[in-house]
Design a protein around this motif. Sequence first.
Motif, PDB file in Angstrom:
ATOM      1  N   LEU A  66      26.147  32.874 -43.108  1.00  0.00           N
ATOM      2  CA  LEU A  66      26.068  31.490 -43.980  1.00  0.00           C
ATOM      3  C   LEU A  66      26.288  30.389 -43.283  1.00  0.00           C
ATOM      4  N   SER A  67      27.004  30.715 -42.241  1.00  0.00           N
ATOM      5  CA  SER A  67      27.161  29.388 -41.441  1.00  0.00           C
ATOM      6  C   SER A  67      25.876  28.947 -40.874  1.00  0.00           C
ATOM      7  N   LEU A  68      25.045  30.100 -40.416  1.00  0.00           N
ATOM      8  CA  LEU A  68      23.600  29.723 -39.755  1.00  0.00           C
ATOM      9  C   LEU A  68      22.764  29.297 -40.941  1.00  0.00           C
ATOM     10  N   LEU A  69      22.908  29.910 -41.901  1.00  0.00           N
ATOM     11  CA  LEU A  69      21.924  29.431 -43.106  1.00  0.00           C
ATOM     12  C   LEU A  69      22.405  27.716 -43.520  1.00  0.00           C
ATOM     13  N   ASN A  70      23.619  27.389 -43.501  1.00  0.00           N
ATOM     14  CA  ASN A  70      23.910  26.080 -43.681  1.00  0.00           C
ATOM     15  C   ASN A  70      23.398  25.424 -42.726  1.00  0.00           C
ATOM     16  N   VAL A  71      23.602  25.306 -41.455  1.00  0.00           N
ATOM     17  CA  VAL A  71      22.892  24.521 -40.436  1.00  0.00           C
ATOM     18  C   VAL A  71      21.211  24.599 -40.668  1.00  0.00           C
ATOM     19  N   LEU A  72      20.629  25.696 -41.197  1.00  0.00           N
ATOM     20  CA  LEU A  72      19.330  25.469 -41.482  1.00  0.00           C
ATOM     21  C   LEU A  72      18.743  24.651 -42.459  1.00  0.00           C
TER      22      LEU A  72
END
Length: 168
Positions: free
Chosen positions: A12-18
């Motif tokens: 979710l953190s990676l998706l947030n950045v993306l």
Amino acid sequence: CIRDRQDPRTLLSLLNVLMLRTDPEKFSTVLLGRAEPAPGGALSLRLAGGGHPAPLVVGRRGDVREVRVGGLFVGAIEEAVFKSTDLLLEPGETLVVYSDGVTEARNPLRGGGMLGEERLRRLLGECGGASAHATAEWVAQRVGDWLDGGEHDDITVLTLRPRGAGQG
């Protein structure tokens, strides 16, 4: 570490950045999970939340409990904090994940009143012992009845149920 990238909260953190890098004007609610077989035919779940409605578990006898996950919307802010929780889903229990379009469905014959979380819980209480498919169909049908042909937001229902010991 590859193992870290399998953790729903990390994803979710990676998706947030993306999402912030590609279109900072858009955000979404997300519930992300990982399931692994557990002893006795149960499922061990790790669920991570990004502002999504809390999933519900329907027990064998129709008891309904909330799975508190929490977390902020995905793609809303850089400092978003995502939460996760672990859950053991026993044979005979069904996890129900639903979009806010289910609880926010409005009945035109009742002054636009929403279906709401309490009514959803009562509907799910009638599904104790039912299959995951039957539970999802029941909710979709009841929400359709509640809408009585009126306009609505997205209506999504996802159910998950362990097969139990010896059932693969």
